[in-house]
Design a protein around this motif. Structure first.
Motif, mmCIF file in Angstrom:
data_model
loop_
_atom_site.group_PDB
_atom_site.id
_atom_site.type_symbol
_atom_site.label_atom_id
_atom_site.label_comp_id
_atom_site.label_asym_id
_atom_site.label_seq_id
_atom_site.Cartn_x
_atom_site.Cartn_y
_atom_site.Cartn_z
ATOM 1 N N MET A 221 2.961 76.893 52.326
ATOM 2 C CA MET A 221 3.513 77.863 51.385
ATOM 3 C C MET A 221 4.780 77.324 50.729
ATOM 4 O O MET A 221 5.006 77.527 49.531
ATOM 5 C CB MET A 221 3.796 79.181 52.093
ATOM 6 C CG MET A 221 2.563 79.818 52.715
ATOM 7 S SD MET A 221 1.178 80.006 51.566
ATOM 8 C CE MET A 221 1.614 81.529 50.749
ATOM 9 N N ALA A 222 5.614 76.627 51.483
ATOM 10 C CA ALA A 222 6.841 76.067 50.920
ATOM 11 C C ALA A 222 6.539 75.028 49.850
ATOM 12 O O ALA A 222 7.223 74.945 48.827
ATOM 13 C CB ALA A 222 7.697 75.466 52.028
ATOM 14 N N GLU A 223 5.507 74.240 50.065
ATOM 15 C CA GLU A 223 5.143 73.212 49.093
ATOM 16 C C GLU A 223 4.745 73.844 47.767
ATOM 17 O O GLU A 223 5.030 73.301 46.693
ATOM 18 C CB GLU A 223 3.997 72.363 49.647
ATOM 19 C CG GLU A 223 3.618 71.182 48.779
ATOM 20 C CD GLU A 223 4.675 70.086 48.765
ATOM 21 O OE1 GLU A 223 4.597 69.235 47.848
ATOM 22 O OE2 GLU A 223 5.567 70.064 49.638
ATOM 23 N N LYS A 224 4.108 75.014 47.822
ATOM 24 C CA LYS A 224 3.690 75.695 46.607
ATOM 25 C C LYS A 224 4.868 76.150 45.757
ATOM 26 O O LYS A 224 4.754 76.264 44.537
ATOM 27 C CB LYS A 224 2.828 76.909 46.953
ATOM 28 C CG LYS A 224 1.451 76.588 47.486
ATOM 29 C CD LYS A 224 0.660 77.870 47.721
ATOM 30 C CE LYS A 224 -0.745 77.575 48.208
ATOM 31 N NZ LYS A 224 -1.517 78.836 48.395
ATOM 32 N N THR A 225 6.007 76.432 46.388
ATOM 33 C CA THR A 225 7.157 76.982 45.667
ATOM 34 C C THR A 225 7.997 75.909 44.986
ATOM 35 O O THR A 225 8.790 76.210 44.100
ATOM 36 C CB THR A 225 8.081 77.757 46.615
ATOM 37 O OG1 THR A 225 8.707 76.846 47.536
ATOM 38 C CG2 THR A 225 7.325 78.826 47.384
ATOM 39 N N GLY A 226 7.884 74.666 45.440
ATOM 40 C CA GLY A 226 8.707 73.606 44.880
ATOM 41 C C GLY A 226 10.115 73.560 45.449
ATOM 42 O O GLY A 226 10.986 72.895 44.883
ATOM 43 N N VAL A 227 10.363 74.237 46.581
ATOM 44 C CA VAL A 227 11.693 74.192 47.189
ATOM 45 C C VAL A 227 11.961 72.805 47.763
ATOM 46 O O VAL A 227 11.033 72.071 48.113
ATOM 47 C CB VAL A 227 11.855 75.266 48.298
ATOM 48 C CG1 VAL A 227 11.667 76.661 47.731
ATOM 49 C CG2 VAL A 227 10.897 75.009 49.456
#
Length: 270
Positions: A221-227
């Motif tokens: 999920m973090a990878e999807k946000t671009g953080v």
């Protein structure tokens, strides 16, 4: 001089841990301070003391939801501050922020368990702020905006916090990140996300039955946000000696940024 931004992890564990404290933390920017949750009991007083955070310096407390492992410690923080107000040891006002359920639960417990002279401070020295989805508040130079995570089991808010230097920290609460809530973390500098256990241990801990996610899920999920930076917390506590290494390894299977799996009382410089 630019303020130092940091997170003090008072606790990192899920509800029934016994080898660490329940998840709660303090976000600091210079002398500006926001406490988030307080764990499940008066152990919060010890955690604050060990972390070197004076309870009289806490004036803003955000409570994500009314589960026991997040809200019961709040009653102890409020109770001690009430005592210090009466002893003229506390300057200013304590602001407590949360959804309607959070405020109702805390005020009900205070009303039933604390002396009337303490409860008389509510509305003057102790102010409860009922937040709706999208509401915001200011903590010094920190601009905070809450959002409903659309929990399936308990009304719960996460928040997006922008520091004075423009960097942004997003706390996603203690349930799996949904596609609906990921928009709040898009492009953030820092993301905080729960990971109840390792995906490799899912049969043992059954996270999905408890509306929780795994370290592998958190990374996805973090990878999807671009953080750029992901902080993983709210875990089980069976192998704390190797938690940092094992959780980091699994998160990084799907996440290309920096991973932080803090221990209790660890300080993360942002």
């Amino acid at each position: 001089m630019e303020k130092e931004n940091r997170i003090i992890m008072l606790g990192t564990g899920s509800a029934t841990v016994t080898r660490c404290y329940n998840t709660c933390f303090v976000v600091e920017s210079g002398s500006d301070r926001l406490m988030v949750d307080a764990g499940g009991g008066n152990g919060i007083l010890g955690q604050l003391s060990k972390a070197g955070v004076a309870i009289d310096d806490i004036h803003h407390l955000f409570v994500t939801h009314a589960h026991t492992d997040h809200v019961l410690g709040v009653v102890w923080v409020v109770r001690v501050i009430m005592q210090h107000v009466l002893e003229k040891r506390y300057d200013g006002v304590l602001h407590v922020y949360g959804n309607d359920k959070v405020v109702d639960v805390i005020t009900a417990i205070c009303g039933m368990t604390l002396h009337k002279k303490y409860n008389a401070l509510i509305g003057s020295e102790i102010l409860f702020h009922r937040l709706a989805d999208g509401d915001g508040f200011q903590v010094g130079t920190m601009d905070v905006k809450c959002f409903d995570i659309h929990s399936k089991k308990e009304p719960q808010y996460g928040f997006s916090l922008r520091f004075g230097n423009g960097e942004r920290l997003v706390c996603m609460g203690d349930e799996p990140c949904s596609e609906q809530t990921l928009q709040h973390a898009a492009g953030a500098d820092w993301m905080m996300c729960e990971a109840f256990c390792l995906y490799a241990d899912r049969e043992r801990f059954r996270p999905y039955e408890k509306f929780h996610s795994t370290a592998l899920d958190a990374g996805t999920m973090a990878e999807k946000t671009g953080v750029r930076n992901l902080i993983v917390y709210h875990t089980e506590d069976t192998d704390l000696a190797h938690r940092k290494e094992r959780y980091t390894e699994e998160v990084k299977e799907n996440f290309s940024g920096n991973v932080f799996v803090p221990d209790d009382l660890e300080v993360i410089k942002l």
